[in-house]
Write a protein that holds these residues in place. Structure first.
Motif, short mmCIF file in Angstrom:
data_model
loop_
_atom_site.label_atom_id
_atom_site.label_comp_id
_atom_site.label_asym_id
_atom_site.label_seq_id
_atom_site.Cartn_x
_atom_site.Cartn_y
_atom_site.Cartn_z
N GLU A 10 0.81 -1.21 0.00
CA GLU A 10 0.00 0.00 0.00
C GLU A 10 0.85 1.28 0.00
OE1 GLU A 10 -3.00 -0.82 -0.93
OE2 GLU A 10 -4.14 -0.08 0.80
N LEU A 75 -0.68 -12.11 5.69
CA LEU A 75 -1.18 -10.74 5.70
C LEU A 75 -0.75 -10.01 6.96
CD1 LEU A 75 -3.04 -8.46 4.56
CD2 LEU A 75 -4.91 -9.56 5.82
N ASP A 79 1.70 -6.78 7.08
CA ASP A 79 1.20 -5.53 7.67
C ASP A 79 2.17 -5.00 8.72
OD1 ASP A 79 -1.07 -5.10 6.19
OD2 ASP A 79 -2.46 -5.95 7.65
N ARG A 87 -2.32 -5.41 0.54
CA ARG A 87 -3.54 -6.09 0.13
C ARG A 87 -3.15 -7.47 -0.38
NH1 ARG A 87 -7.85 -2.30 -0.67
NH2 ARG A 87 -7.08 -0.15 -0.58
N PHE A 107 -9.10 -5.32 -5.71
CA PHE A 107 -8.46 -4.26 -4.93
C PHE A 107 -9.12 -2.89 -5.18
CE2 PHE A 107 -4.27 -6.84 -5.08
CZ PHE A 107 -4.67 -7.58 -3.98
N GLU A 111 -11.17 -3.65 -0.99
CA GLU A 111 -10.99 -4.80 -0.09
C GLU A 111 -9.51 -5.09 0.11
OE1 GLU A 111 -13.50 -6.02 1.42
OE2 GLU A 111 -15.06 -5.01 0.29
N ARG A 112 -9.18 -5.64 1.28
CA ARG A 112 -7.78 -5.91 1.60
C ARG A 112 -7.42 -7.39 1.58
NH1 ARG A 112 -5.55 -4.75 6.44
NH2 ARG A 112 -3.57 -4.79 5.34
#
Length: 228
Positions: A10, A75, A79, A87, A107, A111-112
């Motif tokens: 991101e 994920l 993160d 994502r 995407f 939505e992730r």
């Protein structure tokens, strides 16, 4: 169909927007290296492998056999290690190009995380092709790699393959069974080693071994295919 997992980092531009070009490239390269290393360290125990797609901050992984919980774990790890998160979309597709297009559509909706459920099977085979380029040196090698790379890209558009590695010595393409037909065209450029497996990591390793057999003269044909 085989499973592909697309990961998109991101806000890549925001991460490095307030520094000079040299510092920007350094920060982004460090981030991208960290992401690719984490992806492969996480997926390798399950037989998966990840590649940079050539788009900044975007990766595609061959993930047959990697379940929903393992994707969620991936994920969470990503993160934690990235400044603005990622994502992740994992889906079944006939080839990696279809997977990338489908994930982009998902995407765009904001939505992730997506994990497309299946019937519980391992998934169809991956095909990984490695084409040895002519052995040239210096700028001549650079020009040849770009010219041949373009020819390879045009040829593989018809078969849904995706270039994931390109050096002065070889080009690596991932895809489905269509790569077998593609190899018939690419053999005119150079020896083609093909690896086939239901596990992405094994398919990649088989392709490396197949190309090495050709280069060592162990296999006499222009195309060598190795399966599990």
């Amino acid at each position: 169909m085989p499973r592909y997992t697309v990961v998109r980092v991101e806000e890549v531009e925001r991460y490095a927007m307030r520094v000079g070009y040299g510092a920007r490239r350094r920060r982004l390269n460090e981030l991208f290296s960290k992401v690719e290393e984490l992806l492969n360290n996480t997926l390798e125990p399950y037989g998966g492998i990840a590649f940079n797609t050539g788009v900044e901050g975007e990766y595609i992984a061959l993930t047959n056999g990697v379940d929903r919980e393992q994707h969620l774990d991936l994920l969470f790890k990503l993160d934690w290690e990235t400044p603005h998160g990622v994502r992740v979309a994992s889906l079944k597709a006939s080839n990696p190009v279809v997977a990338l297009l489908s994930s982009s559509s998902y995407f765009r909706r904001g939505e992730r995380f997506l994990f497309e459920e299946d019937d519980g099977g391992v998934g169809e085979e991956y095909w990984v092709a490695m084409i040895a380029l002519p052995r040239l040196r210096g700028y001549e090698a650079h020009v040849a790699a770009n010219t041949l790379g373009y020819s390879i890209s045009r040829a593989m558009e018809r078969y849904g393959g995706l270039v994931v590695e390109k050096t002065s010595g070889a080009v690596t393409i991932i895809g489905g069974g269509g790569l077998e037909a593609l190899a018939g065209e690419l053999r005119e450029i150079g020896p083609v080693g093909i690896g086939v497996s239901q596990r992405g990591l094994n398919a990649y390793r088989n392709a490396v071994k197949a190309l090495q057999r050709l280069l060592d003269g162990v296999a006499e044909e222009r195309v060598c295919v190795l399966r599990d």
